[in-house]
Design a protein around this motif. Structure first.
Motif, mmCIF file in Angstrom:
data_model
loop_
_atom_site.group_PDB
_atom_site.id
_atom_site.type_symbol
_atom_site.label_atom_id
_atom_site.label_comp_id
_atom_site.label_asym_id
_atom_site.label_seq_id
_atom_site.Cartn_x
_atom_site.Cartn_y
_atom_site.Cartn_z
ATOM 1 N N LEU A 88 0.876 -1.171 0.000
ATOM 2 C CA LEU A 88 0.000 0.000 0.000
ATOM 3 C C LEU A 88 0.920 1.230 0.000
ATOM 4 N N PRO A 89 1.284 1.713 -1.202
ATOM 5 C CA PRO A 89 2.306 2.772 -1.267
ATOM 6 C C PRO A 89 1.994 3.991 -0.401
ATOM 7 N N ALA A 90 0.718 4.372 -0.318
ATOM 8 C CA ALA A 90 0.398 5.569 0.479
ATOM 9 C C ALA A 90 0.668 5.303 1.959
ATOM 10 N N ALA A 91 0.391 4.081 2.414
ATOM 11 C CA ALA A 91 0.628 3.747 3.832
ATOM 12 C C ALA A 91 2.129 3.635 4.115
ATOM 13 N N LEU A 93 4.386 5.323 2.610
ATOM 14 C CA LEU A 93 4.847 6.716 2.633
ATOM 15 C C LEU A 93 4.488 7.399 3.961
ATOM 16 N N ARG A 94 3.276 7.134 4.432
ATOM 17 C CA ARG A 94 2.847 7.745 5.705
ATOM 18 C C ARG A 94 3.764 7.305 6.840
ATOM 19 N N ARG A 95 4.116 6.011 6.852
ATOM 20 C CA ARG A 95 5.008 5.494 7.905
ATOM 21 C C ARG A 95 6.365 6.201 7.828
ATOM 22 N N ASN A 97 7.017 9.107 6.452
ATOM 23 C CA ASN A 97 6.894 10.535 6.788
ATOM 24 C C ASN A 97 6.779 10.751 8.298
ATOM 25 N N SER A 188 9.105 9.993 -2.211
ATOM 26 C CA SER A 188 7.797 10.621 -1.941
ATOM 27 C C SER A 188 6.710 10.092 -2.855
ATOM 28 N N THR A 190 3.593 8.067 -4.286
ATOM 29 C CA THR A 190 2.425 7.394 -3.722
ATOM 30 C C THR A 190 1.940 6.273 -4.642
ATOM 31 N N ARG A 191 2.702 5.989 -5.689
ATOM 32 C CA ARG A 191 2.341 4.844 -6.538
ATOM 33 C C ARG A 191 3.622 4.138 -6.959
#
Ligand SMILES: Cc1cc2nc3c(=O)[nH]c(=O)nc-3n(C[C@H](O)[C@H](O)[C@H](O)COP(=O)(O)OP(=O)(O)OC[C@H]3O[C@@H](n4cnc5c(N)ncnc54)[C@H](O)[C@@H]3O)c2cc1C
Length: 484
Positions: A88-91, A93-95, A97, A188, A190-191
Motif C-alpha cells: 500500500l504505497p500511500a501507507a 509513505l505515511r510510515r 513521513n 515521496s 504514492t504509486r
C-alpha cells in the motif's frame, strides 16, 4: 563634530558553520564544546540535512517495507501459509513521513534551542573573514532559543563549510527533458511504477532498484561501470548482481548512455552495450547517477579557498587552502556517507576552536549498501591494496556453509578478511550477506584497536550466531601468518 555611525554592528563569532546537516551540527557541537561562540547558518527550505530529510533515513524506512513484503512472500519456506502481500504505497509513505517528521523535529530542536546562534540564511563568502547572508523566506533565526532577526552579514575567526551535495545531472541528451525521477522524488511516491528504468550502479541506485522491484515494478538497471558498486571489490558486486537477477531485475553493465526520449506517456533510454545500440522503454526513469558538492554559490574565491575536481580541497585536518576555513562532509567529496561527515565535523570543530591539528583517519572508512543481501566493507579493499602494491593475505567464508545462515534462510554471500602477512593486523574486510551492515562493526571494532586475525579468532563468539562466521576466515589467516 563626530559624525554618528548608523551602520548596524556586524555580529562576530569565533566559529561560523555553514550548513546545519549532520556534519555541520557535529562541527558546531564540537566547537561549542571547546568554548567557542558559534553560529550555524542553514539556508535550506527545511531544516534537518540530507540524511534525515532525503537520504539515509527516508530510504531505509521505505526499504524496511519492501524487504518485509519479500520476506512475507517467502513465508511458506518456513512453514507458514500467507496470502500474497499487497503493498500500500500511500501507507508506506505515511510510515516513512511519520518517522522523518520526528527525526527532523528533533534535529531542529537541537539547532534552535542549543548553545548556538542558529541563523536561517543562505551564506556566501565576502572576504576571508566575512559572510554575506540572504534570509530564507518565512524562516526565523534563533539565539539561545529566542527568535532574532537574520543578520545581513557576519564575521568569523574560523569557518567550517558543511554545505553537503546535490543531485548531479550528467550531460545526456534528453535526460532532464524526459522528466526523470530523482531519489528526492522516489522517496515521496504514492504509486509504484509498472515498469522502471534505474540509471546508475551506486548504493542509491541499487537500494531503490530492489525496493521498487519488491513492491512490484519491473525494473531494468542500466549503468556505465562493468560492475555494480564500482568502488567495492568485484566479488561483493557479483553477489548482488546474482541476487538482482534472481529477482528478475534486468541488469545492463558497461553501457554508454546515448539519449533519453519521451514517447507519449512512456520514456525510452537509448544506450550502447558492448558496441550494440539498445533501447529500453518504461513508465518512469529514476536517475541515480551520483551527486556533486554544493559549492557553486559560496564564492569560495573571495576567501581564497581552492577546489579540486569540483569539490573543496582539504588536508587531513579538514583545513582548506585558507587555514582559518575548514570543509567537511559531502562538500569535500572524500566519501559521501554520514558518519564520516560527522567524524570530519568533530575534527574540524576541535581544530577550529583550539587551532589544533587533529586529523581524520581514513584507515577506518566504511560503507554499507542496504540491499538484501546487505553489502558492507571497512578499511582497505583488495583493489586498493593491489593498487598500492601492499602485500596482504585474504580469506573468505561463504554463508551457504554456515549453520546459522542456513537456519536464517540467507545463504547468498560471504565474509572476507584482509590482513598484513607479517603481523596479522586486519587491514580491511567485507561482508555480502544477511545483516552485513551490522556484522561489519565487529571488523570495524577490531580494526579500531588495531586487532590481528589471531586476536579475532581467539575472541569468544556465541553459538549459533551469524557473527561467528567471521572466526573462520580469521582462523585460516591466523594459521597462515603463524606459519610465516
Ligand atoms: C538517497 C540517499 C540515501 C543515502 N543513504 C545513506 C546511508 O544509508 N548511509 C550513509 O551513511 N549515507 C547515506 N547517504 C549520504 C548521506 O546522507 C550524506 O553523506 C550526508 O547526509 C551528508 O551530510 P553533510 O552534513 O555533509 O550535508 P547535508 O546533510 O546535506 O547538509 C548540508 C546543509 O547545508 C545547507 N546549505 C547548503 N548550502 C548552503 C549555504 N550556502 N548557506 C547555508 N546553508 C547551506 C543545506 O541546506 C543542508 O541543510 C544517502 C544519500 C542519499 C541521497
Amino acid at each position: 563634530m563626530k559624525k554618528k555611525d548608523n551602520a548596524p554592528r556586524i555580529p562576530e563569532f569565533d566559529v561560523a558553520v555553514i550548513g546545519g546537516g549532520s556534519g555541520g551540527y557535529a562541527a558546531a557541537r564540537a566547537a561549542r564544546g571547546g568554548g567557542a561562540s558559534v553560529a550555524v547558518i542553514e539556508g535550506g527550505d527545511e531544516v534537518g540535512g540530507l540524511c534525515i530529510l532525503r537520504g539515509c533515513m527516508p530510504t531505509k524506512a521505505l526499504l524496511e517495507s519492501s524487504h518485509r513484503a519479500h520476506e512475507i512472500r517467502r513465508a511458506r519456506e518456513f512453514g507458514i501459509a500467507v496470502a500474497e502481500p499487497r503493498p500500500l504505497p500511500a501507507a508506506i509513505l505515511r510510515r516513512k513521513n511519520r518517522h522523518i517528521g520526528e527525526f527532523a523535529d528533533y534535529r531542529r530542536g537541537q539547532l534552535e534551542d542549543g548553545d548556538f546562534t542558529f541563523i536561517r540564511g543562505f551564506a556566501r563568502f565576502d572576504g576571508r573573514n566575512e559572510l554575506a547572508l540572504d534570509p530564507v523566506a518565512g524562516a526565523r533565526s534563533r539565539h539561545a532559543g529566542k527568535a532574532i532577526p537574520t543578520p545581513r552579514r557576519i564575521r568569523f575567526r574560523r569557518c567550517i563549510i558543511a554545505t553537503g551535495s546535490q543531485i548531479a545531472w550528467p550531460d545526456v541528451p534528453g535526460l532532464r527533458e524526459a522528466g526523470c525521477l530523482t531519489s528526492d522524488d522516489a522517496i515521496s511516491m504514492t504509486r509504484v511504477p509498472g515498469t522502471l528504468i534505474v540509471l546508475g550502479g551506486g548504493s542509491v541506485a541499487c537500494e531503490l532498484s530492489q525496493h521498487f522491484s519488491r513492491l512490484g515494478s519491473r525494473v531494468t538497471k542500466i549503468q556505465r561501470s562493468p560492475q555494480l558498486l564500482s568502488d567495492m571489490d568485484a566479488d561483493l558486486a557479483d553477489v548482488l548482481a546474482e541476487q538482482f537477477r534472481s529477482e528478475r531485475i534486468r541488469l545492463f553493465t558497461g553501457t554508454r548512455l546515448l539519449r533519453v526520449e519521451k514517447r507519449g506517456r512512456l520514456r525510452r533510454v537509448i544506450f550502447d552495450h558492448g558496441g550494440k545500440r539498445r533501447a529500453v522503454t518504461a513508465d518512469e526513469i529514476l536517475c541515480a547517477l551520483g551527486r556533486r558538492p554544493t559549492i557553486d554559490s559560496l564564492d569560495l574565491g573571495a576567501a581564497g579557498i581552492r577546489t579540486e575536481r569540483g569539490a573543496i580541497a582539504v588536508d587531513d585536518s579538514m583545513r582548506t587552502s585558507n587555514p582559518d576555513i575548514f570543509a567537511i562532509g559531502d562538500c569535500n567529496g572524500i566519501i559521501e556517507v554520514v558518519h564520516i561527515a560527522i567524524q570530519q565535523g568533530e575534527i574540524a570543530g576541535r581544530n577550529a576552536t583550539d587551532g589544533g591539528n587533529a586529523t581524520w583517519d581514513s584507515r577506518l572508512k566504511a560503507h554499507v549498501v542496504f540491499t538484501d543481501p546487505q553489502i558492507a566493507a571497512c578499511g582497505a579493499t583488495e583493489k586498493e591494496l593491489e593498487a598500492e602494491g601492499r602485500p596482504f593475505l585474504a580469506a573468505s567464508y561463504p554463508f551457504a556453509d554456515h549453520g546459522k545462515s542456513l537456519i536464517h534462510g540467507s545463504t547468498r554471500g560471504f565474509v572476507k578478511i584482509l590482513c598484513d602477512p607479517d603481523s596479522g593486523e586486519i587491514l580491511g574486510g567485507a561482508i555480502a550477506g544477511p545483516h552485513g551492515g551490522e556484522l561489519i562493526h565487529e571488523l570495524i571494532a577490531a580494526m579500531h584497536w588495531r586487532g590481528t586475525v589471531a586476536q579475532l579468532a581467539a575472541m569468544p563468539h556465541y553459538h549459533p550466531t551469524l557473527a561467528e562466521i567471521l572466526t573462520y576466515p580469521a582462523e585460516e589467516l591466523a594459521e597462515k601468518v603463524a606459519r610465516g
